[in-house]
Design a protein around this motif. Structure first.
Motif, PDB file in Angstrom:
ATOM      1  N   ASP A 321       1.054  -1.032  -0.172  1.00 20.89           N
ATOM      2  CA  ASP A 321      -0.056   0.196   0.367  1.00 20.89           C
ATOM      3  C   ASP A 321       0.411   1.442   0.223  1.00 20.89           C
ATOM      4  O   ASP A 321       1.635   1.135   0.742  1.00 20.89           O
ATOM      5  CB  ASP A 321      -0.874  -0.195   1.311  1.00 20.89           C
ATOM      6  CG  ASP A 321      -1.927  -1.217   1.228  1.00 20.89           C
ATOM      7  OD1 ASP A 321      -2.505  -1.110   1.035  1.00 20.89           O
ATOM      8  OD2 ASP A 321      -1.958  -1.889   2.426  1.00 20.89           O
ATOM      9  N   HIS A 326      -2.112   0.087  -4.417  1.00 18.89           N
ATOM     10  CA  HIS A 326      -2.414  -0.551  -3.942  1.00 18.89           C
ATOM     11  C   HIS A 326      -1.798  -2.254  -4.692  1.00 18.89           C
ATOM     12  O   HIS A 326      -1.691  -1.962  -5.627  1.00 18.89           O
ATOM     13  CB  HIS A 326      -3.865  -0.601  -3.427  1.00 18.89           C
ATOM     14  CG  HIS A 326      -4.115   0.464  -3.182  1.00 18.89           C
ATOM     15  ND1 HIS A 326      -3.622   1.019  -0.957  1.00 18.89           N
ATOM     16  CD2 HIS A 326      -4.320   1.761  -3.476  1.00 18.89           C
ATOM     17  CE1 HIS A 326      -3.665   1.964  -0.921  1.00 18.89           C
ATOM     18  NE2 HIS A 326      -4.181   2.681  -2.163  1.00 18.89           N
ATOM     19  N   ASP A 346      -6.309   5.886  -5.072  1.00 20.66           N
ATOM     20  CA  ASP A 346      -6.618   4.722  -4.256  1.00 20.66           C
ATOM     21  C   ASP A 346      -7.842   4.324  -4.132  1.00 20.66           C
ATOM     22  O   ASP A 346      -8.654   3.965  -2.969  1.00 20.66           O
ATOM     23  CB  ASP A 346      -6.255   6.179  -2.850  1.00 20.66           C
ATOM     24  CG  ASP A 346      -4.996   6.252  -2.198  1.00 20.66           C
ATOM     25  OD1 ASP A 346      -4.318   5.584  -2.550  1.00 20.66           O
ATOM     26  OD2 ASP A 346      -4.192   7.414  -1.991  1.00 20.66           O
ATOM     27  N   SER A 353      -7.123  -0.858  -1.970  1.00 18.43           N
ATOM     28  CA  SER A 353      -7.018  -1.912  -1.337  1.00 18.43           C
ATOM     29  C   SER A 353      -8.078  -3.262  -0.156  1.00 18.43           C
ATOM     30  O   SER A 353      -7.833  -3.927  -0.810  1.00 18.43           O
ATOM     31  CB  SER A 353      -6.125  -1.289   0.060  1.00 18.43           C
ATOM     32  OG  SER A 353      -5.888  -2.141   0.839  1.00 18.43           O
TER      33      SER A 353
END
Length: 626
Positions: A321, A326, A346, A353
């Protein structure tokens, strides 16, 4: 940089190595159909620019490709040759480099790491208990989490950075895991010292090169051709995305690698079939096999690899991350299957993630055969109420030196409650998929299983610590009620309310039209007012800096002027507070003001000290030269 939180759930404790695994029944057409259906939809729902995916099975690449966009500015598509940031998956490459030198007899995993260093030493905080490479590769060196100044616009030599940014050793090595980027970066530095060449060059020549990973590098130079071809990283910005400004990762071995989907397929195949171009049989088995666990009944750590269970199957892997990037890599040794996925944003909603973890979980559920590990593997047993296990537990991956301490406490602390039927309830992120309240049923001595799930929770003797099978890289340590973050924040809030009452002083003077204080009494009020004002400005600035949270993280990681200003405000207030305390004592001795006014001033002084004590606990007050 979390490590497979959410993807790896509890199960058998040794993943083992996979050579000779039976050919997988994974159908390439089914894999592509699944990915073509799921990945574009995930990109749309989470507003992610692009994704890179690789799947291997049966000793061959089943799929390697990209979805979406590598560069929103140019519209360049993301494909199987596009390098993407893999962040903490970099640690597996670094550990591979270490193990290669161990195999050649040039490094020893179990000797004091200081024997391999030059120019600086790891402090002998716990005499007779040195930090070793084995500790560094299993996140058990006992380091605090230090986040300030980990990245910046100007490149720094790895050794120089590590020498000047050593985190404190806060527990004996080999006791509990606490995920450490510094630890893996230090291991990478040992590689470059022993090999006599920069770390990134060693990896390109000895890890990436032999496997034909020509679209992978640790080199962060802007002039490196792969950096220009890499996918750009993005953050949500209103209805769209804005690019993350480029920066140098000063702990490069821990998180700076980029790699294409095709290259990640090559690496996973080498791990699953035991490719001697990477490592010989023995060292590769050592790297993959479990080397540490908080409790032997929980999945633990290999050398950089984390063990767990997914879809009922034993597996090991890692994830990464970063800012706007990610990734996840999961290897199933008994099936000979490997999965890699990464995104260059993100994302919104659950985020990039969590979206990747959900994607890999669904892939395992839909495409892999049902595994043997499940709820029935851990039958519930009768147990007496476990009152001794109840209490507050603090995340072990926590800073003793920077303000990220508050963030870690607020987001990761856990409360445990004991029920009369022998079950437990946790409140907090013990499980990545269920970060709220979870009920646990007893399945062994100090061992619990999530109700209706196969996830495990284990406690140390006397409930001194707890660990989850969800993440082998961290644990939680018991703390007293007086150490609770909720109590600290409540005290700070109450103190802030009291400090605001200092506004009444000038207002009262205007209303009553009386002459203001003169001499020492006037100075006393000025000191208290300055203290209150500085702390109120601190609160307002902190609130602005933390919304959005990325702004605070940027300031923290970059050790920017904004962070310096944030910490300077309560530090200056602390100087004023010393004068306020002296003034409070003098006010009573010399009978300044009325009794009620003296009482009010004293309460203000105590409120200021209370607020500053909380600020000190969370590293917002800095000492000169610190």
């Amino acid at each position: 940089m979390l490590v497979l939180v959410g993807v790896l759930v509890s199960g058998l404790v040794t993943a083992g190595s996979a050579w000779g695994a039976p050919p997988s029944t994974l159908d390439p057409g089914a894999v592509r159909a699944f990915l073509d259906r799921e990945v574009p939809e995930q990109l749309r729902l989470l507003q992610l620019p692009g994704a890179s995916v690789a799947v291997v099975a049966g000793g061959r690449q089943v799929f390697a490709g990209g979805y979406g966009t590598a560069d929103l500015g140019t519209g360049r598509p993301l494909d199987d040759r596009t390098p993407v940031r893999v962040d903490s998956i970099s640690k597996v490459f670094a550990a591979t480099a270490v193990m290669q030198l161990v195999a050649r007899g040039e490094l020893d995993l179990h000797r004091d790491v200081n024997e391999h260093l030059a120019g600086f030493r790891v402090p002998d905080t716990y005499p007779g208990q040195p930090v070793t490479l084995a500790h560094l590769l299993t996140h058990t060196a006992g380091y605090e989490e230090r986040n300030t100044g980990n990245a910046g616009a100007a490149r720094q030599p790895l050794g120089d950075y590590l020498a000047t940014h050593q985190p404190a050793r806060v527990r004996p090595p080999g006791l509990l895991p606490s995920y450490s980027n510094y630890g893996l970066a230090l291991a990478g530095h040992v590689v470059e010292l022993r090999a006599g060449m920069p770390f990134e060059r060693y990896v390109e020549e000895n890890v990436f090169g032999p496997l034909g990973m020509e679209r992978s590098t640790f080199d962060q130079s802007a002039s490196h051709p792969l950096r220009a071809e890499a996918a750009r990283t993005y953050r949500p910005d209103g209805a769209g995305n804005s690019p993350v400004p480029p920066s140098y990762d000063f702990m490069a071995p821990a998180g700076s690698a980029i790699a294409s989907a095709s290259d990640m397929a090559r690496f996973m195949l080498a791990e699953l079939r035991g490719d001697p171009r990477l490592l010989d049989d023995g060292p590769l088995r050592s790297m993959q096999d479990q080397q540490f666990a908080v409790d032997p009944r929980l999945p633990g750590m290999g050398y950089a690899f984390q063990h767990g269970v997914l879809g009922g199957h034993r597996m090991f892997g890692h994830d990464g991350d970063g800012f706007g990037s990610h990734s996840v890599m999961a290897l199933f040794p008994t099936l000979g299957v490997g999965v890699f996925a990464a995104v260059n944003g993100d994302g919104t909603d659950i985020g990039g993630s969590a979206g990747l973890h959900e994607l890999v979980r669904r892939l395992a559920d839909e495409l892999l055969p049902p595994g043997p590990i499940g709820v029935s593997t851990y039958p519930e047993v009768d147990a007496a109420p476990a009152a001794e296990l109840a209490g507050s537990f603090r995340y072990a991956r926590i800073s003793t030196s920077d303000p990220s301490r508050l963030l870690a406490r607020v987001l990761a602390d856990v409360q445990v409650e004991a029920a009369p039927d022998g079950s437990l309830t946790t409140v907090g992120p013990v499980l990545y998929e269920l970060p709220g309240t979870v009920r646990w049923v007893p399945v062994g001595e100090r061992l619990y299983r999530a109700d209706g799930r196969a996830d495990l929770l284990a406690f140390g003797p006397g409930g001194a610590h707890l660990a989850s099978g969800d993440d082998a890289t961290v644990a939680w340590e018991r703390v007293g009620w007086w150490q609770g973050t909720t109590l600290h924040l409540a005290l700070a809030l109450g103190a802030a309310v009291v400090l605001l009452t200092t506004l009444a002083w000038p207002v009262a003077a205007l209303i009553r039209r009386r002459r203001a204080d003169a001499g020492p009494p006037l100075l006393a009020r000025w000191l208290a007012g300055a203290m209150a004002l500085l702390l109120m400005v601190f609160l307002a600035f902190a609130a602005w800096l933390a919304n959005p949270l990325d702004r605070f993280l940027d300031a923290l990681i970059g050790d920017t002027a904004a962070l310096a200003v944030l910490c300077a405000l309560p530090t200056l207030a602390a100087v004023c507070a010393l004068g306020v305390l002296v003034s409070a004592a003098l006010a009573w001795r010399r009978r300044w003001w009325s009794t009620a006014a003296r009482l009010h001033y004293t309460v203000v002084a105590l409120a200021g000290m209370t607020f500053l004590a909380v600020a000190w606990e969370y590293n917002f007050v800095t000492l000169p030269g610190a």
